[in-house]
Scaffold this motif. Sequence first.
Motif, mmCIF file in Angstrom:
data_model
loop_
_atom_site.group_PDB
_atom_site.id
_atom_site.type_symbol
_atom_site.label_atom_id
_atom_site.label_comp_id
_atom_site.label_asym_id
_atom_site.label_seq_id
_atom_site.Cartn_x
_atom_site.Cartn_y
_atom_site.Cartn_z
ATOM 1 N N ARG A 18 1.045 -0.913 0.112
ATOM 2 C CA ARG A 18 0.117 -0.465 0.074
ATOM 3 C C ARG A 18 0.888 1.449 0.119
ATOM 4 O O ARG A 18 0.780 2.403 -0.828
ATOM 5 C CB ARG A 18 -1.092 0.115 1.404
ATOM 6 N N LEU A 19 1.909 1.169 0.671
ATOM 7 C CA LEU A 19 2.951 2.323 0.424
ATOM 8 C C LEU A 19 3.606 2.499 -0.242
ATOM 9 O O LEU A 19 3.658 3.917 -0.415
ATOM 10 C CB LEU A 19 3.646 2.371 2.558
ATOM 11 N N ARG A 20 3.734 1.781 -1.070
ATOM 12 C CA ARG A 20 4.327 1.243 -2.031
ATOM 13 C C ARG A 20 3.880 1.875 -3.377
ATOM 14 O O ARG A 20 4.100 2.136 -4.855
ATOM 15 C CB ARG A 20 5.151 0.161 -2.629
ATOM 16 N N GLY A 21 2.550 2.454 -2.932
ATOM 17 C CA GLY A 21 1.564 1.985 -4.348
ATOM 18 C C GLY A 21 1.114 0.817 -5.368
ATOM 19 O O GLY A 21 0.015 1.394 -6.129
ATOM 20 N N GLU A 23 -0.871 -1.551 -4.572
ATOM 21 C CA GLU A 23 -2.675 -2.218 -4.362
ATOM 22 C C GLU A 23 -3.257 -0.815 -3.718
ATOM 23 O O GLU A 23 -2.162 -0.084 -3.571
ATOM 24 C CB GLU A 23 -2.024 -2.916 -3.231
ATOM 25 N N PRO A 24 -4.226 -0.330 -4.792
ATOM 26 C CA PRO A 24 -4.755 0.471 -3.750
ATOM 27 C C PRO A 24 -5.127 0.359 -2.304
ATOM 28 O O PRO A 24 -5.483 -0.881 -1.966
ATOM 29 C CB PRO A 24 -6.040 0.403 -4.453
ATOM 30 N N SER A 25 -5.087 1.407 -1.728
ATOM 31 C CA SER A 25 -5.027 1.417 -0.382
ATOM 32 C C SER A 25 -7.445 1.344 0.586
ATOM 33 O O SER A 25 -7.857 2.363 -0.813
ATOM 34 C CB SER A 25 -5.094 2.424 0.314
ATOM 35 N N LYS A 29 -8.942 8.533 0.121
ATOM 36 C CA LYS A 29 -7.216 9.481 -0.519
ATOM 37 C C LYS A 29 -7.864 10.927 0.175
ATOM 38 O O LYS A 29 -8.939 11.359 0.043
ATOM 39 C CB LYS A 29 -7.474 9.255 -1.597
#
Length: 164
Positions: A18-21, A23-25, A29
């Motif tokens: 998630r932090l690396r982008g 996978e959608p969190s 947003k």
Amino acid sequence: MPMSDSSEIPETTATYLRLRGLEPSAAKKRRRRRREVDEDNLPFAPGRDPKGLGDLITDLTRQSGWGPQLAREDLVLQWAEVAGEETARHADPVALSDGTLTVQCDSTAWAKNLHLMRTTIVTELIRRFPEAGVETIRFVGPDVPSWKWGPRAVPGRGPRDTYG
């Protein structure tokens, strides 16, 4: 490993992805509110440096149009430095009009000697006080009454023979 099924991925790896982008969190947003750029309040913008008191007074005199008058007053106050101590004891600036500085001397001899030094003195005045507007200097002798001036002056000896 499919990325859509988050139940099979360990929590630490899911957080990393998630932090690396990758996978959608699930978290919402947040929209960042865009600030308007205020040019006057930028920390390193031109004109933000602190000014000294002398700079502020200079700006005030320039904006108010006091420069020429203050330059004339400085000329009178610093006459001894411009003309020299000995000269200043025998000659004083008395008037400035139409670019001509009138200097009254103790004697006609001082007036004549300073007349010979006129270009040097004018050059120094223009260099030190450009806003004063001095173009030339007129040296006059002591202020004594004269019978030769006035609307009713006549040629000849005049009233000299009535004294005595």
